[in-house]
Design a protein around this motif. Sequence first.
Motif, PDB file in Angstrom:
ATOM      1  N   MET A   1      18.841  16.999 -41.329  1.00 19.55           N
ATOM      2  CA  MET A   1      17.725  16.993 -40.369  1.00 19.55           C
ATOM      3  C   MET A   1      16.618  16.072 -40.875  1.00 19.55           C
ATOM      4  SD  MET A   1      15.411  20.196 -39.061  1.00 19.55           S
ATOM      5  CE  MET A   1      16.798  21.029 -38.323  1.00 19.55           C
ATOM      6  N   ARG A   2      16.037  15.272 -40.036  1.00 18.44           N
ATOM      7  CA  ARG A   2      14.968  14.375 -40.426  1.00 18.44           C
ATOM      8  C   ARG A   2      13.734  15.154 -40.845  1.00 18.44           C
ATOM      9  NH1 ARG A   2      14.483  10.732 -35.198  1.00 18.44           N
ATOM     10  NH2 ARG A   2      14.512  12.848 -34.358  1.00 18.44           N
ATOM     11  N   SER A   3      12.898  14.530 -41.730  1.00 21.94           N
ATOM     12  CA  SER A   3      11.717  15.226 -42.244  1.00 21.94           C
ATOM     13  C   SER A   3      10.758  15.590 -41.121  1.00 21.94           C
ATOM     14  CB  SER A   3      11.006  14.347 -43.275  1.00 21.94           C
ATOM     15  OG  SER A   3      10.612  13.108 -42.695  1.00 21.94           O
ATOM     16  N   ALA A   4      10.661  14.716 -40.098  1.00 24.99           N
ATOM     17  CA  ALA A   4       9.773  15.022 -38.968  1.00 24.99           C
ATOM     18  C   ALA A   4      10.248  16.267 -38.234  1.00 24.99           C
ATOM     19  CB  ALA A   4       9.719  13.834 -38.004  1.00 24.99           C
ATOM     20  N   ASP A   5      11.570  16.373 -38.026  1.00 22.23           N
ATOM     21  CA  ASP A   5      12.118  17.561 -37.369  1.00 22.23           C
ATOM     22  C   ASP A   5      11.904  18.802 -38.228  1.00 22.23           C
ATOM     23  OD1 ASP A   5      12.950  16.078 -35.232  1.00 22.23           O
ATOM     24  OD2 ASP A   5      14.972  15.754 -36.008  1.00 22.23           O
ATOM     25  N   THR A   6      12.063  18.631 -39.558  1.00 23.77           N
ATOM     26  CA  THR A   6      11.868  19.763 -40.467  1.00 23.77           C
ATOM     27  C   THR A   6      10.436  20.268 -40.404  1.00 23.77           C
ATOM     28  OG1 THR A   6      13.564  18.889 -41.962  1.00 23.77           O
ATOM     29  CG2 THR A   6      12.047  20.517 -42.859  1.00 23.77           C
ATOM     30  N   ASN A   7       9.476  19.349 -40.433  1.00 22.36           N
ATOM     31  CA  ASN A   7       8.065  19.744 -40.359  1.00 22.36           C
ATOM     32  C   ASN A   7       7.756  20.411 -39.028  1.00 22.36           C
ATOM     33  OD1 ASN A   7       7.463  18.743 -42.910  1.00 22.36           O
ATOM     34  ND2 ASN A   7       6.934  16.702 -42.136  1.00 22.36           N
ATOM     35  N   GLN A   8       8.336  19.884 -37.957  1.00 19.89           N
ATOM     36  CA  GLN A   8       8.087  20.467 -36.641  1.00 19.89           C
ATOM     37  C   GLN A   8       8.686  21.864 -36.554  1.00 19.89           C
ATOM     38  OE1 GLN A   8       8.555  17.641 -33.531  1.00 19.89           O
ATOM     39  NE2 GLN A   8       8.568  19.156 -31.902  1.00 19.89           N
ATOM     40  N   ASP A   9       9.865  22.053 -37.149  1.00 14.85           N
ATOM     41  CA  ASP A   9      10.477  23.379 -37.163  1.00 14.85           C
ATOM     42  C   ASP A   9       9.641  24.360 -37.983  1.00 14.85           C
ATOM     43  OD1 ASP A   9      12.522  22.770 -35.505  1.00 14.85           O
ATOM     44  OD2 ASP A   9      14.112  22.834 -37.002  1.00 14.85           O
ATOM     45  N   ARG A  10       9.092  23.895 -39.089  1.00 19.45           N
ATOM     46  CA  ARG A  10       8.237  24.760 -39.903  1.00 19.45           C
ATOM     47  C   ARG A  10       7.008  25.197 -39.116  1.00 19.45           C
ATOM     48  NH1 ARG A  10       8.410  21.331 -45.610  1.00 19.45           N
ATOM     49  NH2 ARG A  10      10.505  22.014 -46.262  1.00 19.45           N
ATOM     50  N   GLN A  11       6.409  24.253 -38.420  1.00 16.98           N
ATOM     51  CA  GLN A  11       5.256  24.588 -37.586  1.00 16.98           C
ATOM     52  C   GLN A  11       5.642  25.597 -36.503  1.00 16.98           C
ATOM     53  OE1 GLN A  11       3.660  20.940 -36.019  1.00 16.98           O
ATOM     54  NE2 GLN A  11       3.170  20.086 -38.031  1.00 16.98           N
ATOM     55  N   ALA A  12       6.806  25.376 -35.891  1.00 15.85           N
ATOM     56  CA  ALA A  12       7.263  26.277 -34.831  1.00 15.85           C
ATOM     57  C   ALA A  12       7.494  27.684 -35.372  1.00 15.85           C
ATOM     58  CB  ALA A  12       8.544  25.735 -34.199  1.00 15.85           C
ATOM     59  N   ILE A  13       8.090  27.777 -36.551  1.00 18.64           N
ATOM     60  CA  ILE A  13       8.353  29.089 -37.138  1.00 18.64           C
ATOM     61  C   ILE A  13       7.045  29.800 -37.475  1.00 18.64           C
ATOM     62  CG2 ILE A  13       9.290  30.252 -39.184  1.00 18.64           C
ATOM     63  CD1 ILE A  13      11.579  28.189 -39.112  1.00 18.64           C
ATOM     64  N   LEU A  14       6.055  29.053 -37.984  1.00 16.11           N
ATOM     65  CA  LEU A  14       4.748  29.657 -38.275  1.00 16.11           C
ATOM     66  C   LEU A  14       4.083  30.158 -36.992  1.00 16.11           C
ATOM     67  CD1 LEU A  14       3.316  27.200 -40.972  1.00 16.11           C
ATOM     68  CD2 LEU A  14       4.103  29.564 -41.309  1.00 16.11           C
ATOM     69  N   LEU A  15       4.179  29.361 -35.933  1.00 13.17           N
ATOM     70  CA  LEU A  15       3.626  29.789 -34.644  1.00 13.17           C
ATOM     71  C   LEU A  15       4.359  31.022 -34.126  1.00 13.17           C
ATOM     72  CD1 LEU A  15       3.261  26.270 -32.987  1.00 13.17           C
ATOM     73  CD2 LEU A  15       1.369  27.793 -33.579  1.00 13.17           C
ATOM     74  N   GLY A  16       5.698  31.015 -34.251  1.00 18.04           N
ATOM     75  CA  GLY A  16       6.478  32.169 -33.820  1.00 18.04           C
ATOM     76  C   GLY A  16       6.143  33.418 -34.615  1.00 18.04           C
ATOM     77  N   LEU A  17       5.956  33.250 -35.923  1.00 15.01           N
ATOM     78  CA  LEU A  17       5.571  34.393 -36.756  1.00 15.01           C
ATOM     79  C   LEU A  17       4.205  34.932 -36.357  1.00 15.01           C
ATOM     80  CD1 LEU A  17       6.748  33.219 -40.295  1.00 15.01           C
ATOM     81  CD2 LEU A  17       7.623  35.181 -39.012  1.00 15.01           C
ATOM     82  N   GLY A  18       3.302  34.024 -35.984  1.00 14.69           N
ATOM     83  CA  GLY A  18       1.989  34.463 -35.520  1.00 14.69           C
ATOM     84  C   GLY A  18       2.095  35.296 -34.253  1.00 14.69           C
ATOM     85  N   ALA A  19       2.936  34.846 -33.315  1.00 14.17           N
ATOM     86  CA  ALA A  19       3.132  35.597 -32.070  1.00 14.17           C
ATOM     87  C   ALA A  19       3.761  36.953 -32.349  1.00 14.17           C
ATOM     88  CB  ALA A  19       4.008  34.799 -31.109  1.00 14.17           C
ATOM     89  N   VAL A  20       4.791  36.977 -33.194  1.00  9.37           N
ATOM     90  CA  VAL A  20       5.474  38.237 -33.508  1.00  9.37           C
ATOM     91  C   VAL A  20       4.530  39.195 -34.233  1.00  9.37           C
ATOM     92  CG1 VAL A  20       7.324  39.257 -34.895  1.00  9.37           C
ATOM     93  CG2 VAL A  20       7.783  37.249 -33.486  1.00  9.37           C
ATOM     94  N   ALA A  21       3.685  38.650 -35.118  1.00 17.11           N
ATOM     95  CA  ALA A  21       2.717  39.499 -35.818  1.00 17.11           C
ATOM     96  C   ALA A  21       1.768  40.175 -34.826  1.00 17.11           C
ATOM     97  CB  ALA A  21       1.928  38.663 -36.826  1.00 17.11           C
ATOM     98  N   LEU A  22       1.315  39.424 -33.828  1.00 19.86           N
ATOM     99  CA  LEU A  22       0.432  40.005 -32.816  1.00 19.86           C
ATOM    100  C   LEU A  22       1.180  41.024 -31.969  1.00 19.86           C
ATOM    101  CD1 LEU A  22      -1.574  36.855 -31.652  1.00 19.86           C
ATOM    102  CD2 LEU A  22      -2.379  38.743 -33.080  1.00 19.86           C
TER     103      LEU A  22
END
Length: 306
Positions: free
Chosen positions: A1-22
């Motif tokens: 996976m390209r580094s840009a895709d990896t960074n975007q996935d990391r951001q997405a997972i952090l956002l998803g974790l924020g939603a799940v936490a709420l």
Amino acid sequence: MRSADTNQDRQAILLGLGAVALWSTVATAFKIALTYMSPLELIWLASLVSWALIGVLMVRQGRLGQALSQGWRTAAWAGLMNPVAYYLLLFGAYDRLPGQEAMALNYTWALAMALLAVPILGQRLTRVDILAGLIAYAGVWVIATRGAVLDVAFADPLGVVMALASTLLWALYWLLNARDHRPPLVAQWQNFTVALPVLSLLMLLGPGFSWLGWKGLAAGVYVGLFEMGVAFVLWQLAVHRVSRTARVSNLIFLSPPVSLLLLFLVVGEPILPSTLVGLVLILGGLGLQQWQKSPVKRRDRGASVH
């Protein structure tokens, strides 16, 4: 996976974790709020707060003109389904049942969607769908009977019916929205715009408007701000940024145990063994369903968790 895709996935997972936490806090928030107000009062206040929040976001994104000019034919029925009917059923279930039971039963909406897709979209159930449904609804039976699985005398049959009816309505809402081309934020704001006059009329005909106290106001604002507002936005951002939806959709399995812990620590609900057993069966059924390709392709890939 390209580094840009990896960074975007990391951001997405952090956002998803924020939603799940709420979302993990909402069962506790529902129970606290419902000690100060009725389900109708809670949905009216929470809808007002969420409508205002999403409206501000749309103004900042320059989408208010689009929302005012088109999409209202869909919003007319969609707003009556969600938030009006869905949350009246859901809050009614939370009002009657322990939070842990209402929360666990609410997690069967994904299975309800697979079942309703058969008559509505002409889909076929696979053997995995059937097995997943049997496992999950066995968990529903354990929770509804509070462990007395051979006894059909439910502790609160109306509460159980309301909880299960809310999952059917939620699944039906997303299935009918499969052909809805409105952007998610626009759709949410329009739905709340349709819902608020209806809810206000129900308030006038029912309990009327009265001061709920600062604690009641804070609880209702929290539900509207985070359950219906911020969490929805975070989840939408997550599913639209991630390379594979499964990377964030599987995060929903983190929410139930955290919800149970918060209900125990904050509300003081003793965790029933029947809830634990039933929840394991429900999540097991959902997990089994996740292993196969989803039979329903949703427009926004992000039906939220409650």
